[in-house]
Structure formats: structure tokens, C-alpha cells
Design a protein around this motif. Structure first.
Motif, mmCIF file in Angstrom:
data_model
loop_
_atom_site.group_PDB
_atom_site.id
_atom_site.type_symbol
_atom_site.label_atom_id
_atom_site.label_comp_id
_atom_site.label_asym_id
_atom_site.label_seq_id
_atom_site.Cartn_x
_atom_site.Cartn_y
_atom_site.Cartn_z
ATOM 1 N N ASP A 22 0.831 -1.211 0.000
ATOM 2 C CA ASP A 22 0.000 0.000 0.000
ATOM 3 C C ASP A 22 0.862 1.256 0.000
ATOM 4 O O ASP A 22 0.548 2.242 -0.676
ATOM 5 N N GLU A 23 1.959 1.240 0.753
ATOM 6 C CA GLU A 23 2.870 2.381 0.782
ATOM 7 C C GLU A 23 3.566 2.555 -0.574
ATOM 8 O O GLU A 23 3.772 3.679 -1.037
ATOM 9 N N LEU A 24 3.866 1.432 -1.236
ATOM 10 C CA LEU A 24 4.470 1.493 -2.573
ATOM 11 C C LEU A 24 3.482 2.097 -3.570
ATOM 12 O O LEU A 24 3.857 2.945 -4.385
ATOM 13 N N ASP A 25 2.217 1.683 -3.498
ATOM 14 C CA ASP A 25 1.180 2.265 -4.370
ATOM 15 C C ASP A 25 1.080 3.776 -4.163
ATOM 16 O O ASP A 25 1.015 4.546 -5.122
ATOM 17 N N ALA A 26 1.068 4.195 -2.900
ATOM 18 C CA ALA A 26 0.956 5.624 -2.590
ATOM 19 C C ALA A 26 2.165 6.396 -3.122
ATOM 20 O O ALA A 26 2.017 7.490 -3.681
ATOM 21 N N ALA A 27 3.353 5.832 -2.975
ATOM 22 C CA ALA A 27 4.568 6.489 -3.476
ATOM 23 C C ALA A 27 4.539 6.582 -4.998
ATOM 24 O O ALA A 27 4.964 7.578 -5.582
ATOM 25 N N ALA A 28 4.025 5.552 -5.649
ATOM 26 C CA ALA A 28 3.929 5.568 -7.111
ATOM 27 C C ALA A 28 2.930 6.630 -7.571
ATOM 28 O O ALA A 28 3.150 7.297 -8.587
ATOM 29 N N LYS A 29 1.839 6.784 -6.836
ATOM 30 C CA LYS A 29 0.848 7.811 -7.181
ATOM 31 C C LYS A 29 1.432 9.211 -7.063
ATOM 32 O O LYS A 29 1.088 10.099 -7.829
ATOM 33 N N ASN A 30 2.333 9.402 -6.087
ATOM 34 C CA ASN A 30 2.969 10.713 -5.916
ATOM 35 C C ASN A 30 3.931 11.026 -7.054
ATOM 36 O O ASN A 30 4.201 12.183 -7.330
ATOM 37 N N GLY A 31 4.453 9.990 -7.707
ATOM 38 C CA GLY A 31 5.298 10.168 -8.879
ATOM 39 C C GLY A 31 6.742 10.508 -8.569
ATOM 40 O O GLY A 31 7.123 10.754 -7.434
ATOM 41 N N ASN A 32 7.552 10.474 -9.619
ATOM 42 C CA ASN A 32 8.957 10.869 -9.588
ATOM 43 C C ASN A 32 9.786 10.090 -8.569
ATOM 44 O O ASN A 32 10.623 10.653 -7.881
ATOM 45 N N LEU A 33 9.560 8.774 -8.467
ATOM 46 C CA LEU A 33 10.332 7.924 -7.577
ATOM 47 C C LEU A 33 11.110 6.932 -8.428
ATOM 48 O O LEU A 33 10.520 6.155 -9.182
ATOM 49 N N ASN A 34 12.428 6.970 -8.342
ATOM 50 C CA ASN A 34 13.271 6.021 -9.069
ATOM 51 C C ASN A 34 13.464 4.767 -8.234
ATOM 52 O O ASN A 34 13.815 4.848 -7.054
ATOM 53 N N VAL A 35 13.218 3.609 -8.858
ATOM 54 C CA VAL A 35 13.340 2.331 -8.171
ATOM 55 C C VAL A 35 14.062 1.325 -9.057
ATOM 56 O O VAL A 35 14.162 1.495 -10.278
ATOM 57 N N GLU A 36 14.551 0.278 -8.416
ATOM 58 C CA GLU A 36 15.107 -0.882 -9.108
ATOM 59 C C GLU A 36 14.205 -2.049 -8.755
ATOM 60 O O GLU A 36 13.996 -2.346 -7.577
ATOM 61 N N VAL A 37 13.654 -2.707 -9.778
ATOM 62 C CA VAL A 37 12.685 -3.780 -9.565
ATOM 63 C C VAL A 37 13.216 -5.069 -10.184
ATOM 64 O O VAL A 37 13.601 -5.087 -11.351
ATOM 65 N N THR A 38 13.222 -6.132 -9.392
ATOM 66 C CA THR A 38 13.565 -7.460 -9.891
ATOM 67 C C THR A 38 12.257 -8.192 -10.134
ATOM 68 O O THR A 38 11.466 -8.390 -9.204
ATOM 69 N N ILE A 39 12.024 -8.585 -11.405
ATOM 70 C CA ILE A 39 10.751 -9.161 -11.821
ATOM 71 C C ILE A 39 10.955 -10.600 -12.270
ATOM 72 O O ILE A 39 11.899 -10.905 -13.012
ATOM 73 N N LYS A 40 10.062 -11.469 -11.820
ATOM 74 C CA LYS A 40 10.071 -12.863 -12.263
ATOM 75 C C LYS A 40 8.630 -13.278 -12.546
ATOM 76 O O LYS A 40 7.768 -13.170 -11.677
ATOM 77 N N LYS A 41 8.375 -13.695 -13.772
ATOM 78 C CA LYS A 41 7.047 -14.114 -14.222
ATOM 79 C C LYS A 41 5.989 -13.036 -13.992
ATOM 80 O O LYS A 41 4.867 -13.316 -13.595
ATOM 81 N N GLY A 42 6.369 -11.788 -14.203
ATOM 82 C CA GLY A 42 5.429 -10.675 -14.102
ATOM 83 C C GLY A 42 5.179 -10.181 -12.694
ATOM 84 O O GLY A 42 4.382 -9.283 -12.495
ATOM 85 N N ILE A 43 5.850 -10.772 -11.713
ATOM 86 C CA ILE A 43 5.658 -10.390 -10.309
ATOM 87 C C ILE A 43 6.966 -9.867 -9.749
ATOM 88 O O ILE A 43 8.021 -10.474 -9.937
ATOM 89 N N ALA A 44 6.903 -8.747 -9.045
ATOM 90 C CA ALA A 44 8.103 -8.170 -8.450
ATOM 91 C C ALA A 44 8.540 -9.008 -7.265
ATOM 92 O O ALA A 44 7.753 -9.284 -6.361
ATOM 93 N N GLU A 45 9.791 -9.434 -7.291
ATOM 94 C CA GLU A 45 10.375 -10.112 -6.135
ATOM 95 C C GLU A 45 10.944 -9.096 -5.166
ATOM 96 O O GLU A 45 10.943 -9.314 -3.967
ATOM 97 N N ARG A 46 11.412 -7.969 -5.741
ATOM 98 C CA ARG A 46 12.082 -6.954 -4.935
ATOM 99 C C ARG A 46 11.903 -5.588 -5.581
ATOM 100 O O ARG A 46 12.062 -5.430 -6.783
ATOM 101 N N VAL A 47 11.552 -4.592 -4.776
ATOM 102 C CA VAL A 47 11.459 -3.200 -5.221
ATOM 103 C C VAL A 47 12.321 -2.391 -4.253
ATOM 104 O O VAL A 47 12.003 -2.323 -3.071
ATOM 105 N N ILE A 48 13.385 -1.798 -4.778
ATOM 106 C CA ILE A 48 14.316 -1.044 -3.956
ATOM 107 C C ILE A 48 14.427 0.368 -4.510
ATOM 108 O O ILE A 48 14.582 0.557 -5.726
ATOM 109 N N GLN A 49 14.363 1.348 -3.632
ATOM 110 C CA GLN A 49 14.545 2.726 -4.059
ATOM 111 C C GLN A 49 15.934 2.879 -4.665
ATOM 112 O O GLN A 49 16.925 2.456 -4.082
ATOM 113 N N ALA A 50 16.007 3.482 -5.848
ATOM 114 C CA ALA A 50 17.293 3.639 -6.534
ATOM 115 C C ALA A 50 17.939 4.970 -6.191
ATOM 116 O O ALA A 50 17.311 5.915 -5.857
#
Length: 143
Positions: free
Chosen positions: A115-143
Motif C-alpha cells: 500500500d505504501e508502494l502504491d501511494a509512493a507511485a501515485k505521488n510520482g517521480n520515484l526512481n526504483v530498481e525492480v527485480t521481476i520474475k514471471k510478471g511479479i516483483a520479487e524486490r522493489v528497492i529505491q534507486a
């Protein structure tokens, strides 16, 4: 008309209805990353080293597994996008970053919720590094 024929017709119609509903449900619930049939028929797949899986030019296929870095975009609850690559957030996805939740001065120290990730995405302008496997994020780290 006999009672036996009426029951047989009712059962046949019920079976056809169940089959139609099941096929619609399965089509609607197909995971976003399940384009294997389309890839097999067209032969399109990102070649090794093409950069599609590691955040490079993903124009060939934006559904490859790997790590993508970029600006986080909100699509729907639990569905986000980074670098043109859509992904889902699971209950066990590791989410970390001070700008996502907590103290921006310690970006690596904070563990966050979906939920906090959704809210941060809605606010915009957040750089992240996402590790994706089969369409699902295993890890989302602020870049």
C-alpha cells in the motif's frame, strides 16, 4: 415429452453454460506475463544480451524476467510499471526505501508495504530498481 429427456437437456445446457463461464474466467485471469503462445507463434523473444531483461531497450519484449530501473508509475492497486515494464506486487515482495515509507535520509533501512508502494507511485517521480520474475516483483528497492 418425457421427464428423462427434459433432465438430459437441462444437464446438457448446464454443462455448456459451465464450460462457457469457465473458459471466460480462465481467459480473464491469464497472468500478464503469459505470452508464451504468442512468442512461440511469432518467434519473438529478446535475445540474450539485448538489454530487455536488464532495463535496457525493452521494445522487443517488455515481459522478460530481470531487473529494471526507472521511474515508478501507478497503474492500479498492486499493479505498477517501471521503465515501460508492468508488474504485479505480491504479499512476499520485498519493498525497501525511505522515499517509499519512513525516513528519506535512510533509504535502504526501511521495509515498506504494498500500500505504501502504491501511494509512493501515485505521488510520482520515484526512481526504483525492480527485480521481476514471471510478471511479479520479487524486490522493489529505491534507486
Amino acid at each position: 415429452m418425457s421427464l428423462h429427456r427434459t433432465r438430459t437437456r437441462s444437464r446438457t445446457l448446464a454443462a455448456v453454460g459451465l464450460l462457457a463461464a469457465t473458459s471466460l474466467f480462465l481467459t480473464a485471469c491469464e497472468p500478464a506475463g503469459s505470452d508464451a503462445a504468442a512468442e512461440a507463434s511469432t518467434g519473438s523473444s529478446a535475445a540474450p544480451g539485448s538489454g530487455a531483461a536488464d532495463g535496457g531497450d525493452a521494445s522487443a519484449d517488455n515481459r522478460e524476467d530481470g531487473t529494471v530501473t526507472g521511474v515508478l508509475t501507478y497503474l492500479a492497486p498492486g499493479k505498477l510499471e517501471v521503465g515501460g515494464r508492468p508488474f504485479l506486487v505480491a504479499d512476499d515482495t520485498v519493498i525497501q526505501g525511505g522515499d517509499i515509507c519512513g525516513d528519506p535520509e535512510t533509504p535502504e533501512a526501511e521495509n515498506c508495504t504494498a500500500d505504501e508502494l502504491d501511494a509512493a507511485a501515485k505521488n510520482g517521480n520515484l526512481n526504483v530498481e525492480v527485480t521481476i520474475k514471471k510478471g511479479i516483483a520479487e524486490r522493489v528497492i529505491q534507486a
